[in-house]
Design a protein around this motif. Structure first.
Motif, PDB file in Angstrom:
ATOM      1  N   TYR A 241       0.846  -1.202   0.000  1.00 37.37           N
ATOM      2  CA  TYR A 241       0.000   0.000   0.000  1.00 37.37           C
ATOM      3  C   TYR A 241       0.879   1.248   0.000  1.00 37.37           C
ATOM      4  N   ARG A 242       1.864   1.264   0.886  1.00 32.77           N
ATOM      5  CA  ARG A 242       2.740   2.433   0.982  1.00 32.77           C
ATOM      6  C   ARG A 242       3.499   2.665  -0.316  1.00 32.77           C
ATOM      7  N   LYS A 243       3.955   1.593  -0.941  1.00 33.28           N
ATOM      8  CA  LYS A 243       4.670   1.733  -2.217  1.00 33.28           C
ATOM      9  C   LYS A 243       3.739   2.245  -3.310  1.00 33.28           C
ATOM     10  N   SER A 244       2.507   1.730  -3.348  1.00 31.67           N
ATOM     11  CA  SER A 244       1.561   2.133  -4.398  1.00 31.67           C
ATOM     12  C   SER A 244       1.144   3.592  -4.268  1.00 31.67           C
ATOM     13  N   LYS A 245       1.218   4.132  -3.074  1.00 30.75           N
ATOM     14  CA  LYS A 245       0.842   5.533  -2.837  1.00 30.75           C
ATOM     15  C   LYS A 245       2.073   6.431  -2.715  1.00 30.75           C
ATOM     16  N   GLN A 246       3.231   5.921  -3.139  1.00 33.91           N
ATOM     17  CA  GLN A 246       4.506   6.625  -3.005  1.00 33.91           C
ATOM     18  C   GLN A 246       4.792   7.020  -1.553  1.00 33.91           C
ATOM     19  N   LEU A 247       4.421   6.149  -0.628  1.00 30.16           N
ATOM     20  CA  LEU A 247       4.654   6.369   0.800  1.00 30.16           C
ATOM     21  C   LEU A 247       5.683   5.386   1.352  1.00 30.16           C
ATOM     22  N   GLY A 248       6.286   4.592   0.464  1.00 27.67           N
ATOM     23  CA  GLY A 248       7.174   3.524   0.884  1.00 27.67           C
ATOM     24  C   GLY A 248       8.382   3.965   1.672  1.00 27.67           C
ATOM     25  N   ASP A 249       8.867   5.180   1.417  1.00 26.37           N
ATOM     26  CA  ASP A 249      10.071   5.654   2.106  1.00 26.37           C
ATOM     27  C   ASP A 249       9.765   6.441   3.377  1.00 26.37           C
ATOM     28  N   ILE A 250       8.500   6.622   3.693  1.00 21.38           N
ATOM     29  CA  ILE A 250       8.150   7.380   4.895  1.00 21.38           C
ATOM     30  C   ILE A 250       8.403   6.506   6.121  1.00 21.38           C
ATOM     31  N   PRO A 251       9.234   6.978   7.043  1.00 25.04           N
ATOM     32  CA  PRO A 251       9.536   6.172   8.233  1.00 25.04           C
ATOM     33  C   PRO A 251       8.374   6.143   9.224  1.00 25.04           C
ATOM     34  N   PHE A 252       8.430   5.165  10.104  1.00 22.36           N
ATOM     35  CA  PHE A 252       7.401   4.961  11.121  1.00 22.36           C
ATOM     36  C   PHE A 252       8.054   5.008  12.498  1.00 22.36           C
ATOM     37  N   SER A 253       7.466   5.791  13.384  1.00 20.68           N
ATOM     38  CA  SER A 253       7.941   5.878  14.767  1.00 20.68           C
ATOM     39  C   SER A 253       6.753   5.710  15.695  1.00 20.68           C
ATOM     40  N   ILE A 254       7.061   5.359  16.923  1.00 21.81           N
ATOM     41  CA  ILE A 254       6.016   5.354  17.940  1.00 21.81           C
ATOM     42  C   ILE A 254       6.482   6.204  19.113  1.00 21.81           C
ATOM     43  N   ILE A 255       5.515   6.803  19.775  1.00 22.14           N
ATOM     44  CA  ILE A 255       5.769   7.592  20.978  1.00 22.14           C
ATOM     45  C   ILE A 255       5.208   6.813  22.160  1.00 22.14           C
ATOM     46  N   VAL A 256       6.026   6.682  23.185  1.00 21.58           N
ATOM     47  CA  VAL A 256       5.609   6.078  24.456  1.00 21.58           C
ATOM     48  C   VAL A 256       5.988   7.064  25.558  1.00 21.58           C
TER      49      VAL A 256
END
Length: 179
Positions: A126-141
């Protein structure tokens, strides 16, 4: 009740958590029920002042009060190859072209690590198809106590960064608007 509403689940009069689905909606409903159970488990495990919804509200308020430092979007979700939908709490606009997906959790656990790695893998196409593949993912705790460092390290091996909210300098260095 916001946990139930967010995950399209209901609480019966007898106190049971219910998800209703057609045959085609069963996988998504199972996912929604799992999300609900994890979030309700957080409520039981943690003190009332640290529940996810309260912590998420605190995080949201902080970023909205710091509009000159952070640029955020909310209300995004991604669909995985499994056809399950996953909510993203925040999209941070770091520059005109650089963004970061961020979700907020009360604490780290083995179950959360496994779930996040699975979600990130499930949404790759999905991320690749929407050109979002390189967007990193983080979480906040809220923080990363010593006993949870192993979970933080495990996520980092999958390019999922853990940001302890009690370290505002680190949060700002990773999520603030860049010149």
């Amino acid at each position: 009740m916001s946990i139930l509403n967010k995950n399209d689940t209901l609480l019966s009069e007898s106190g049971e958590i219910i998800g209703r689905a057609t045959r085609n909606e069963i996988p998504q409903t199972i996912n929604d029920l799992t999300q609900t159970l994890i979030q309700v488990s957080d409520l039981i495990y943690l003190s009332r002042s640290n529940t996810r919804s309260v912590f998420l509200e605190d995080v949201n308020t902080y970023f909205k009060q710091q509009k000159n430092i952070y640029s955020i979007l909310q209300g995004m979700s991604m669909q995985g190859q499994t056809q399950l939908n996953y909510n993203i709490d925040f999209v941070f606009n770091l520059t005109v072209n650089d963004r970061k997906f961020v979700n907020v959790y009360n604490s780290l656990s083995k179950a959360l690590v496994e779930q996040l790695i699975g979600i990130w893998a499930d949404t790759l196409n999905y991320r690749k198809s929407k050109q979002l593949g390189d967007i990193p993912f983080s979480i906040i705790v809220p923080a990363v106590p010593d006993e949870q460092r192993v979970f933080s390290e495990s996520l980092l091996k999958h390019n999922i960064e853990v940001l302890p909210f009690n370290n505002k300098n680190d949060v700002q260095n990773k999520l603030a608007i860049r010149a």
